[in-house]
Design an enzyme around this catalytic site. Structure first.
Site, PDB file in Angstrom:
ATOM      1  N   CYS A 264      48.634  27.867  34.781  1.00  0.00           N
ATOM      2  CA  CYS A 264      49.007  28.679  33.608  1.00  0.00           C
ATOM      3  C   CYS A 264      50.331  29.414  33.812  1.00  0.00           C
ATOM      4  O   CYS A 264      51.328  29.121  33.162  1.00  0.00           O
ATOM      5  CB  CYS A 264      47.940  29.740  33.340  1.00  0.00           C
ATOM      6  SG  CYS A 264      46.311  29.128  33.164  1.00  0.00           S
TER       7      CYS A 264
HETATM    8  N1  SAJ Z   1      49.951  36.433  41.459  1.00  0.00           N
HETATM    9  C1  SAJ Z   1      50.853  37.243  42.146  1.00  0.00           C
HETATM   10  N2  SAJ Z   1      50.827  38.581  41.914  1.00  0.00           N
HETATM   11  C2  SAJ Z   1      49.961  39.138  41.008  1.00  0.00           C
HETATM   12  C3  SAJ Z   1      49.067  38.296  40.318  1.00  0.00           C
HETATM   13  C4  SAJ Z   1      49.069  36.945  40.559  1.00  0.00           C
HETATM   14  O1  SAJ Z   1      51.643  36.776  42.956  1.00  0.00           O
HETATM   15  O2  SAJ Z   1      49.977  40.359  40.851  1.00  0.00           O
HETATM   16  C5  SAJ Z   1      49.983  34.983  41.707  1.00  0.00           C
HETATM   17  C6  SAJ Z   1      48.668  34.466  42.244  1.00  0.00           C
HETATM   18  O3  SAJ Z   1      48.657  34.506  43.645  1.00  0.00           O
HETATM   19  C7  SAJ Z   1      48.664  33.027  41.731  1.00  0.00           C
HETATM   20  C8  SAJ Z   1      49.434  33.115  40.420  1.00  0.00           C
HETATM   21  O4  SAJ Z   1      50.186  34.339  40.469  1.00  0.00           O
HETATM   22  O5  SAJ Z   1      49.331  32.164  42.608  1.00  0.00           O
HETATM   23  C9  SAJ Z   1      48.540  33.119  39.183  1.00  0.00           C
HETATM   24  O6  SAJ Z   1      47.579  34.094  39.417  1.00  0.00           O
HETATM   25  P1  SAJ Z   1      46.585  34.573  38.243  1.00  0.00           P
HETATM   26  O7  SAJ Z   1      45.747  35.666  38.769  1.00  0.00           O
HETATM   27  O8  SAJ Z   1      47.361  34.832  37.029  1.00  0.00           O
HETATM   28  O9  SAJ Z   1      45.608  33.347  38.091  1.00  0.00           O
HETATM   29  P2  SAJ Z   1      45.503  32.242  36.982  1.00  0.00           P
HETATM   30  O10 SAJ Z   1      46.611  31.296  37.012  1.00  0.00           O
HETATM   31  O11 SAJ Z   1      44.125  31.704  37.116  1.00  0.00           O
HETATM   32  O12 SAJ Z   1      45.664  33.063  35.644  1.00  0.00           O
HETATM   33  C10 SAJ Z   1      44.586  33.227  34.794  1.00  0.00           C
HETATM   34  C11 SAJ Z   1      45.244  33.294  33.467  1.00  0.00           C
HETATM   35  N3  SAJ Z   1      44.255  33.133  32.461  1.00  0.00           N
HETATM   36  C12 SAJ Z   1      44.556  32.318  31.420  1.00  0.00           C
HETATM   37  O13 SAJ Z   1      45.615  31.774  31.306  1.00  0.00           O
HETATM   38  C13 SAJ Z   1      43.491  32.145  30.439  1.00  0.00           C
HETATM   39  C14 SAJ Z   1      45.975  34.619  33.305  1.00  0.00           C
HETATM   40  O14 SAJ Z   1      46.317  34.780  31.927  1.00  0.00           O
HETATM   41  C15 SAJ Z   1      45.136  35.775  33.717  1.00  0.00           C
HETATM   42  O15 SAJ Z   1      45.928  36.956  33.611  1.00  0.00           O
HETATM   43  C16 SAJ Z   1      44.730  35.592  35.158  1.00  0.00           C
HETATM   44  O16 SAJ Z   1      43.897  34.409  35.188  1.00  0.00           O
HETATM   45  C17 SAJ Z   1      43.945  36.791  35.657  1.00  0.00           C
HETATM   46  O17 SAJ Z   1      44.145  37.886  35.094  1.00  0.00           O
HETATM   47  O18 SAJ Z   1      43.231  36.612  36.627  1.00  0.00           O
END
Ligand code: SAJ
Length: 428
Positions: A264
């Protein structure tokens, strides 16, 4: 629960998005047909095993009578057809809508009057009207908004999240016309317990998802840039972010790391960048955020280089253990994972890299943590799996580890420094 047994739903694409949705609709009383072009996946699902981790899904699958098939003919009996196929980008970051187009071509062959087609895949504004509808109309001879109906309800699955699930996550929905919107709203109200917001147009609904994920990407880029600057200032940026997070309003904590993975966050902004560019606007800010986040694996590799220099070692020929391949903790999904970009940079320095991820044995070069650590001079934590969070400095020292680069800032920094290990965090 209202009995919907007279209604059949067809879900196209049985991955992280489609399978939980199909199982939810079935639990809510619909007859559900899951369709996927991957015959192997269909076979596994019919045997009630799932091609990806998630005990919740495995349990639901075992208790379900979900029918899965590769035969698109089966959509004929459905009143609602939901498209949940991937929307990746090519190497050059240009959106790849082939999976969506192929799904529409397969649906159009069997599309019936009165059916509602909903796109859940994340797309840029305009895709439903400029890509999906023309294909459905052309190959079916039917007219959207008249003979069949079209809506967009962007998926919001959060892999690994036990609190926010496909059932309770609030959703937005947009329809081609009022009737399409009403039909989609009625369907989602029958399966979702969360709020469902009706958007003013299908384009608004498409825009919501790319905006919410671009929001996250730029916020991560913000703290990643802070990490690079605070590394030079000798200030612990994680402590500073936690300090700022005590402000109960107008601040939302994000944390620096080795980069941004998943299907995403690192992908969706490119859909908006590309569409806006086609319409005469250049998203400098979104592009800069992507550039900063894509640079974090290189920044992390430089931390390894500096750490080894402090113990008078070069990267060339040195064994480095990269722990974690998945893009986020305690799941097996490696899509766009920055760990692989990091490995590429380390290998450019001619380091001898071993990898270990307990959730991704098939792509790990070491069979165990012990094997990965044996004779490694440096360790990089690339994913904050629980197993790695509890690593003790003594255990690493025993294996000859001298440098730890904590790519997710998930280890107790002071403890490692006190034990005499060269500890480098990302911004701390
Ligand atoms: N990450 C960082 N720093 C942060 C948060 C995330 O480096 O503060 C990195 C993570 O390590 C990862 C990537 O970003 O590699 C994505 O992390 P994520 O927590 O956003 O995980 P996703 O990709 O599963 O995102 C989903 C998304 N949900 C949908 O698209 C429906 C996102 O919108 C959500 O915000 C996220 O989950 C969530 O909140 O957990």
């Amino acid at each position: 629960m209202k009995n919907q047994s007279n209604k059949t739903i067809a879900v196209i694409g049985l991955g992280y998005v489609g399978l939980p949705l199909a199982l939810l609709a079935e639990r809510k009383g619909y007859k559900v047909v899951g369709i996927d072009t991957d015959a192997k996946k269909v076979e596994l699902l019919n045997k009630r095993t799932t091609p990806f981790a998630g005990e919740q899904i495995v349990k639901q699958l075992k208790n379900s009578s979900l029918e899965t098939t590769t035969d698109f003919n089966r959509i004929k009996d459905a009143s609602v057809i939901i498209i949940c196929v991937p929307t990746p980008v090519y190497e050059n970051h240009i959106p790849n809508l082939e999976p969506v187009k192929n799904a529409c071509r397969n649906i159009a062959k069997f599309l019936q009057k009165g059916q509602l087609v909903i796109l859940e895949s994340t797309v840029n504004p305009g895709v439903s009207e400029n890509i999906v509808i023309p294909i459905l109309e052309k190959e079916s001879g039917l007219k959207a908004g008249k003979n069949f109906f079209v809506a967009h309800c962007p998926e919001r699955i959060n892999p690994g999240d036990k609190n926010w699930t496909v059932e309770n996550i609030p959703r937005v929905v947009g329809g081609l016309e009022e009737k399409d919107l009403e039909m989609a709203y009625k369907f989602y109200s029958s399966i979702i317990s969360g709020q469902i917001k009706m958007m003013g147009s299908i384009k608004e609904a498409e825009s919501v998802k790319v905006v919410e994920n671009s929001f996250r990407d730029i916020n991560i880029a913000f703290v990643n840039e802070l990490a690079m600057s605070f590394s030079k200032l000798g200030i612990d940026v994680v402590n500073v972010i936690n300090g700022a997070a005590t402000k109960p309003f107008a601040f939302m904590a994000h944390y620096p790391g080795i980069g941004v993975g998943g299907h995403c966050i690192p992908v969706d902004p490119y859909y908006l960048i590309d569409y806006a560019k086609q319409n005469g606007f250049d998203h400098d800010f979104l592009k800069l955020a992507r550039k900063i986040n894509n640079n974090m694996p290189k920044f992390t590799a430089e931390k390894v280089l500096n750490g080894l220099n402090e113990v008078k070692m070069a990267m060339n020929g040195t064994k480095i253990a990269v722990l974690g391949l998945a893009y986020k903790p305690n799941i097996d999904d490696c899509r766009e994972s920055p760990a692989f970009a990091l490995i590429k940079v380390l290998e450019k320095y001619r380091a001898s890299v071993v990898t270990f991820d307990p959730f991704v044995p098939s792509r790990s070069t070491a069979k165990s943590l012990g094997e990965a650590l044996k004779d490694a001079s440096a360790v990089v934590i690339a994913t904050c799996h629980d197993q790695f969070k509890n690593l003790e400095p003594e255990y690493l020292l025993k294996n000859g580890v001298k440098v730890v680069v904590d790519g997710r800032n998930c280890l107790p920094k002071e403890k490692f420094i006190k034990a005499g290990i060269i500890y480098k965090g990302i911004g701390r």
